[in-house]
Each structure stands twice: as C-alpha cells, then as structure tokens.
Design an enzyme around this catalytic site. Structure first.
Site, short mmCIF file in Angstrom:
data_model
loop_
_atom_site.label_atom_id
_atom_site.label_comp_id
_atom_site.label_asym_id
_atom_site.label_seq_id
_atom_site.Cartn_x
_atom_site.Cartn_y
_atom_site.Cartn_z
N ARG A 1 0.65 -13.36 29.34
CA ARG A 1 1.50 -14.47 28.87
C ARG A 1 1.54 -14.50 27.34
NH1 ARG A 1 0.28 -20.39 31.11
NH2 ARG A 1 -1.43 -20.27 29.61
N ARG B 1 10.20 -11.81 7.83
CA ARG B 1 10.03 -10.53 7.12
C ARG B 1 9.12 -10.67 5.90
NH1 ARG B 1 16.33 -9.04 6.82
NH2 ARG B 1 16.24 -11.19 6.13
N LYS C 1 4.41 -20.09 24.80
CA LYS C 1 3.27 -20.92 24.40
C LYS C 1 3.09 -20.73 22.89
CE LYS C 1 -1.27 -22.21 26.22
NZ LYS C 1 -1.05 -23.64 26.27
N GLU D 1 6.95 -31.39 33.08
CA GLU D 1 5.50 -31.11 33.08
C GLU D 1 4.83 -32.18 32.22
OE1 GLU D 1 4.27 -27.54 31.00
OE2 GLU D 1 5.85 -27.75 29.51
N1 PMP Z 1 1.87 -27.01 30.26
C1 PMP Z 1 1.56 -26.99 28.95
C2 PMP Z 1 2.52 -27.58 27.98
C3 PMP Z 1 0.34 -26.43 28.53
O1 PMP Z 1 0.03 -26.40 27.24
C4 PMP Z 1 -0.54 -25.89 29.49
C5 PMP Z 1 -1.84 -25.25 29.06
N2 PMP Z 1 -2.76 -26.17 28.58
C6 PMP Z 1 -0.18 -25.97 30.85
C7 PMP Z 1 1.05 -26.51 31.19
C8 PMP Z 1 -1.08 -25.42 31.92
O2 PMP Z 1 -1.08 -24.01 31.87
P1 PMP Z 1 -2.36 -23.16 32.33
O3 PMP Z 1 -2.61 -23.51 33.75
O4 PMP Z 1 -1.94 -21.75 32.14
O5 PMP Z 1 -3.48 -23.56 31.43
#
Ligand code: PMP
Length: 289
Positions: free
Chosen positions: A50, A103, A150, A183
């Site tokens: 990732r 750059r 991320k 989320e």
């Molecule tokens: N959503 C966000 C915005 C996150 O930063 C994270 C990780 N802390 C997650 C979901 C959960 O992802 P993971 O299970 O890969 O930690």
C-alpha cells in the site's frame, strides 16, 4: 528509543529533518501504520504494498525497494527490543526549496521508521463499545486527493477529529460529498443487518484498510455474507451492530452513533465472533522479527 532515519538508527533527539523537507512544507509524502504481535509483524507486505502504491500515485520514487524496506522495519524493531509494537513508516519527497514543485527535491526522499508501544482506545470501549458521531466535515473527493492514497495530507481527517473532540467522543464517521457513509478519521466502518456485513466501497472515499480486508476475508471463511455497498446514516442507526476497523484499533464495537444506541447498545454477537477470529489470526501469522 532508536529511530530509523535515511539508513541510520538515531536517537529520538537526533531524529530531525530539514525545515525544507516537502513532507513538512507541503504534506508531500506518504505513510503507513503497521503492528507487530508477539514478535511477528502482521500483514507487513500488504502495508509495504500500500505504501508503494500511495507513493506511485503521487509519483514519488520509493528510496528503498521492498526487501530493503522490510529489512529496515525488522532492524528497527530489533534495535528497540520491541515484540508488540506500532510501526510508523513515513516517506517524504525529501528536502527541496520553498515552492511546491516536486522537482526541487533532489535529496532522493526522506525515509523515517518509528517503532513505539501501541496506544489503543481505552479497554472499556472494547468491552462496552465506543460512542461515535457523524460530522459535517466531508471526506475528500476521490477526484481531488484520493482517500485511497495514505498521504501526509491528513488535515481532512484532523478537522473531523476536532469535531469528535468537540462532541466529547473519540472517533467520527465521515460522509462523502454526496452524503454516503465513507469511513472514520482513522478507521473503516462496518454495519451488520440481519446477519450480513456491509462496508462502504473505497470509491466512495475510503482507505482500503488492511484490517478491513482481513475482516472481509475472515467473514468469508466463517460463511458470513459481506458486501461492499453504499449506505447512509439511517442504515447505521437501524443496524443490528456496527464496528470500526484499523491497525491500531483492531476491531472495536460501536455502541452509539449520534446518540442512537446501535442494536441493544452492547457489542453484538457477530462483532464479537470477528474480534475473536481476528485476535487468533494476529497471533498465528506474520513476519518474524
Ligand atoms: N481509514 C483511515 C483514514 C486510516 O488512516 C486508517 C489507518 N489508520 C484506516 C482507515 C484503517 O486502515 P488499516 O486497517 O490499514 O490500518
């Protein structure tokens, strides 16, 4: 505490980067949060993949290849004598000048690995569930900065976290620009309706959580139906169960959303079953330190 910084293990005080690092100046970089259990790093390659994909999406050349990155993580854990740890990987565009043009960054990137003890939600929330709220701050639209990356741009999440703090709860549920549940600030979300799991598809604006994917696999093995589908706040309020997933949080039951108890307000049977199988998995696989 030893921190891995650009190939060297340095003290906390010595772990400093330039004020001209574009990670600091512009949030130009990517990161990962990983965990080790009982001397084994859980889903290490999934996290490294990732990280590489996040870097690729922002056209940041990874300063280290997969094998070197894996070794650096394990070396840092060993240097700190940690068996149960939270591991933070940060890769920035590196040192440049003022001016956001990538750059300008000729240092080849900054790589940071911090390993520390894990800090969790307080244990009572695992036993009794966590109260959360939905917030006004919308998730970034995928067509701008995709929440699948991320990246070091976490201000969107921080604004939502401030709303959670103001409401006196520990986590916030964020919606997409058009009102679908996306989320939380640092966790993915699942609901349970009549024995079936639903989690939002990532295109609605969610990180493809590694814990989320693991839960979907565990559900599959246990014969629990699990779908990625759009849903609204109403579907959470009327759910039988709700839980959040994340590397730090693992699986945490949700007891109340916007003042509405979820189900009977206690962690539900499906959530508890998944928590148990998740714990068993974290203790049975992983890359040895
Ligand atoms: N959503 C966000 C915005 C996150 O930063 C994270 C990780 N802390 C997650 C979901 C959960 O992802 P993971 O299970 O890969 O930690």
């Amino acid at each position: 505490m030893k921190i891995w910084l650009n190939g060297k293990l340095v003290s906390r005080e010595g772990a400093v980067v330039s004020v001209f690092d574009h990670g600091l100046l512009y949030g130009d970089g990517v990161f990962e949060g990983i965990r080790s259990y009982d001397g084994r790093v859980f889903k290490l390659d999934e996290h490294l993949e990732r990280l590489e994909n996040s870097a690729k999406a922002i056209m940041l050349d990874m300063p280290l290849k997969r094998d070197d990155m894996r070794k650096a993580v394990l070396d840092t854990l060993r240097a700190n004598g940690l068996r149960n740890a939270y591991i933070r990987l940060v890769v920035t565009r590196g040192e440049g000048d003022l001016g956001l043009d990538p750059r300008k960054c000729k240092s080849g990137g900054t790589v940071i690995i911090i390993t520390d003890k894990i800090t969790l939600y307080p244990p009572e929330h695992y036993a009794n569930g966590l109260e959360v709220v939905t917030v006004a701050t919308r998730r970034n639209i995928p067509e701008a900065v995709s929440p699948k990356i991320k990246s070091l741009n976490y201000l969107n999440n921080i604004l939502a976290k401030i709303e959670a703090n103001n409401a006196g709860v520990l986590e916030a549920i964020m919606m997409s620009a058009d009102g679908w549940v996306a989320e939380c600030t640092g966790d993915n979300i699942f609901i349970v309706h009549k024995g079936a799991l639903t989690t939002p598809p990532t295109h609605v604006g969610a990180l493809e959580g590694i814990t989320r994917n693991t839960v979907m696999q565990l559900a599959g093995k246990a014969g629990i139906p699990c779908a990625e589908a759009l849903f609204t706040r109403y579907d959470i309020y009327s759910a039988d169960e709700c839980f959040l997933t994340g590397t730090a949080a693992e699986i945490i039951p949700v007891s109340k959303v916007d003042g509405r108890p979820i189900g009977n307000g206690n962690p539900g049977p499906l959530t508890l079953k998944l928590v148990e199988s998740f714990h068993a998995l974290t203790r049975s696989e992983g890359v040895p330190i």
